[in-house]
Design an enzyme around this catalytic site. Structure first.
Site, PDB file in Angstrom:
ATOM      1  N   GLY A  38       0.761  -1.241   0.000  1.00  6.63           N
ATOM      2  CA  GLY A  38       0.000   0.000   0.000  1.00  6.63           C
ATOM      3  C   GLY A  38       0.793   1.293   0.000  1.00  6.63           C
ATOM      4  O   GLY A  38       0.262   2.349   0.300  1.00  6.63           O
ATOM      5  N   SER A  39       2.067   1.240  -0.332  1.00  8.75           N
ATOM      6  CA  SER A  39       2.835   2.464  -0.472  1.00  8.75           C
ATOM      7  C   SER A  39       2.477   3.097  -1.806  1.00  8.75           C
ATOM      8  O   SER A  39       1.706   2.549  -2.578  1.00  8.75           O
ATOM      9  CB  SER A  39       4.323   2.152  -0.380  1.00  8.75           C
ATOM     10  OG  SER A  39       4.624   1.599   0.880  1.00  8.75           O
TER      11      SER A  39
END
Length: 82
Positions: A38-39
């Site tokens: 989820g970066s």
């Protein structure tokens, strides 16, 4: 053309992997790292570049296959893809 890419880790996992060093020259489509859990990644272009966006906010993009934008020559024809 110079393009700046900034990998930003997510608040939970903080997992970024980058295989190149600042200032290295890469070809279009070259892999330079990986973002996990989820970066995100910001792409920054020099002000004044003529571009045609191929994605909009909320679109799902995939590394190595999604075209984000094309550069446009003064006469209106695309010249390169990012």
């Amino acid at each position: 053309r110079q393009i700046r890419v900034k990998q930003i880790s997510g608040s939970l996992a903080r997992r970024l992997v980058c295989w190149v060093r600042a200032g290295e020259t890469l070809r279009s489509g070259a892999r330079y790292g990986m973002i996990k859990y989820g970066s995100r990644c910001d792409v920054m272009l020099p002000a004044g570049d003529l571009i045609a966006l191929k994605v909009k906010v909320g679109d799902k993009v995939h590394a190595g296959t999604s075209v984000l934008l094309t550069y446009v020559e003064a006469h209106g024809h695309p010249n390169a893809r990012v």
